[in-house]
Design an enzyme around this catalytic site. Structure first.
Site, PDB file in Angstrom:
ATOM      1  CE  LYS A  95      -7.324   2.128  -4.091  1.00 46.95           C
ATOM      2  NZ  LYS A  95      -6.268   2.664  -3.203  1.00 46.95           N
TER       3      LYS A  95
ATOM      4  CB  THR B 212     -11.163   2.280  -2.892  1.00 48.25           C
ATOM      5  OG1 THR B 212     -10.292   2.741  -1.696  1.00 48.25           O
ATOM      6  CG2 THR B 212     -11.230   3.711  -3.458  1.00 48.25           C
TER       7      THR B 212
ATOM      8  CG  ASP C  16      -1.985   0.942   1.107  1.00 46.13           C
ATOM      9  OD1 ASP C  16      -2.311   1.531   0.043  1.00 46.13           O
ATOM     10  OD2 ASP C  16      -2.714   1.342   2.272  1.00 46.13           O
TER      11      ASP C  16
ATOM     12  CD  GLU D   3      -8.672   6.324  -4.892  1.00 47.87           C
ATOM     13  OE1 GLU D   3      -9.679   6.721  -4.324  1.00 47.87           O
ATOM     14  OE2 GLU D   3      -7.811   5.720  -4.637  1.00 47.87           O
TER      15      GLU D   3
ATOM     16  CG  PHE E 140     -10.391   2.006   3.940  1.00 45.04           C
ATOM     17  CD1 PHE E 140     -10.279   1.278   2.830  1.00 45.04           C
ATOM     18  CD2 PHE E 140     -10.150   3.102   3.776  1.00 45.04           C
ATOM     19  CE1 PHE E 140      -9.769   1.577   1.523  1.00 45.04           C
ATOM     20  CE2 PHE E 140      -9.393   3.800   2.602  1.00 45.04           C
ATOM     21  CZ  PHE E 140      -9.183   2.920   1.536  1.00 45.04           C
TER      22      PHE E 140
END
Length: 316
Positions: A131, A155, A17, A95, A177
Site C-alpha cells: 500500500k 491508497t 478492512d 502499507e 476513499f
C-alpha cells in the site's frame, strides 16, 4: 433469502478492512487490508501481546532508536499480515511508512523490504499488495515495483486524476476513499439525501466508468465507508474493503441487494486525462477536496505510525 453480505460476495470481492484476526475469521473475506491506524489498533488488543513480544525479542539488542523502531514496526505489520494470510484465500495489503509519501526511492526500497520479509516467512509476492499513498511520487514508486512483480494498492485516493495516473502506471489496485470524501462535503454543509447523491459514491462510480471505458485492468476497490447505504450503492464494484462493524450489519440484513455496477453498463463518456507530472499536479491542485484529504490522510497515518513506534519503544 441469504444475507446482504453473501449477496454482495456474489458480485464483488469483499475485503476486510482490519488488522483484527478474530474479525477476519468471523466474516470470511477474500482479501484483507491493513494500514498504520489499523495496526496500531490491533497492537493494543490483548491477544496480540505474545506476537509483539516475539517481534521485539527477535530484533537485535541495542538502543531503541529511530531505525530500530521503524524496522520493528514494519516487522510487526508483516507478522500481523502473515497471520491474516492464514485466514484469507487472496491477498493482504501492507502499507509503507506514510512519512515516505513524497520520496519515490524510499518507498521503492521499503516496498522491496516488506516483500522480502513476507518471502522469508514463506509468503510469496502473489499474496501481497504494497500500500502506497497516491501522491505523484507514490505512483512512480508503484510503477517500478509493479515491473518487479511486486503488486501495489494505491491508497488515499480521492480524485479521478489520481485514479487515471495509477492506471497508467500499471498499478494492480486502487482504494478510492468513499467516506472521507463524504466527510469533507458534510463539513461544508452538504448532506446528500440518498447514497446516489453521496459525493464519495459518485467519485467511485466515475473512476469505475473511466477504467471500463478505457480498458484499464487496475482493480477499483472502494474503501472508507461511513454507512451500509454507500456499500449497497457500489454493489458490483470490483472489490470493496469493509470494516468489521459494517460487515456485521451486512451479515445481519437479509433484504434483497441489487447489483448497481457492471462492466457491461453504458457509461457517460469520459475523455482520457493528461497524465504528465505537470498535468497531474495541476488537476490535483484544482481539486480542493482531494488535495486536503490526501494531505490529511498522510498526516494521520504518519501520526499513528509514530504512536505505534512509541508503544514499541516502551514495551517491556
Amino acid at each position: 433469502m441469504s444475507s446482504k453480505l453473501d449477496q454482495l460476495k456474489q458480485v464483488t470481492d469483499v475485503v476486510a478492512d482490519t488488522g483484527d484476526i478474530d474479525a477476519i475469521r468471523n466474516f470470511s473475506p477474500q482479501d484483507a487490508t491493513t494500514n498504520p491506524s489499523l495496526i496500531l489498533k490491533a497492537a493494543q488488543l490483548p491477544q496480540y501481546r505474545p506476537l509483539i513480544q516475539r517481534v521485539i525479542q527477535a530484533q537485535s539488542d541495542g538502543a531503541r532508536d529511530a531505525q530500530w523502531l521503524q524496522k520493528t514496526a514494519t516487522q510487526l505489520a508483516v507478522e500481523i499480515g502473515s497471520e491474516i494470510c492464514k485466514l484469507v484465500p487472496g491477498k493482504v495489503s501492507t502499507e509503507v511508512d506514510a512519512r515516505l509519501s513524497f520520496n519515490t526511492d524510499a518507498m521503492i526500497a521499503q516496498g522491496r523490504y516488506i516483500a522480502d520479509l513476507y518471502q522469508n516467512k514463506g509468503i510469496g509476492k502473489e499474496r501481497l499488495l504494497i500500500k502506497i499513498a497516491s501522491t505523484w511520487e507514490g505512483i512512480q514508486a508503484a510503477k517500478v515495483l509493479e515491473k518487479e512483480g511486486i503488486e501495489c494498492n494505491l491508497t488515499l485516493l480521492f480524485s479521478l486524476i489520481q485514479a487515471a495516473a495509477c492506471a497508467e502506471a500499471g498499478a494492480t489496485l486502487i482504494s478510492p476513499f468513499v467516506g472521507r470524501i463524504l466527510d469533507w462535503h458534510v463539513a461544508r454543509g452538504v448532506k446528500p439525501d440518498t447514497a446516489n447523491d453521496d459525493p464519495g459514491v459518485q467519485s467511485v462510480i466515475a473512476i469505475y466508468s473511466y477504467y471500463k471505458q478505457h480498458d484499464y485492468k487496475t482493480v477499483v476497490m472502494g474503501a472508507s465507508f461511513r454507512n451500509m447505504a454507500e456499500i449497497e450503492a457500489l454493489a458490483g464494484c470490483d472489490r470493496l474493503t469493509i470494516s468489521p462493524a459494517l460487515l456485521k450489519e451486512l451479515s445481519e440484513d437479509s433484504q434483497v441487494l441489487p447489483r448497481k455496477l457492471s462492466p457491461s453498463m453504458t457509461f457517460e463518456p469520459i475523455s482520457k486525462l493528461d497524465i504528465t507530472e505537470s498535468g497531474f499536479r495541476w488537476a490535483l491542485n484544482e481539486d480542493a477536496m482531494a488535495t486536503e484529504k490526501l494531505a490529511e490522510g498522510i498526516r494521520a497515518f504518519a501520526a499513528d505510525q509514530i504512536k505505534l513506534e512509541i508503544l514499541l519503544s516502551e514495551w517491556t
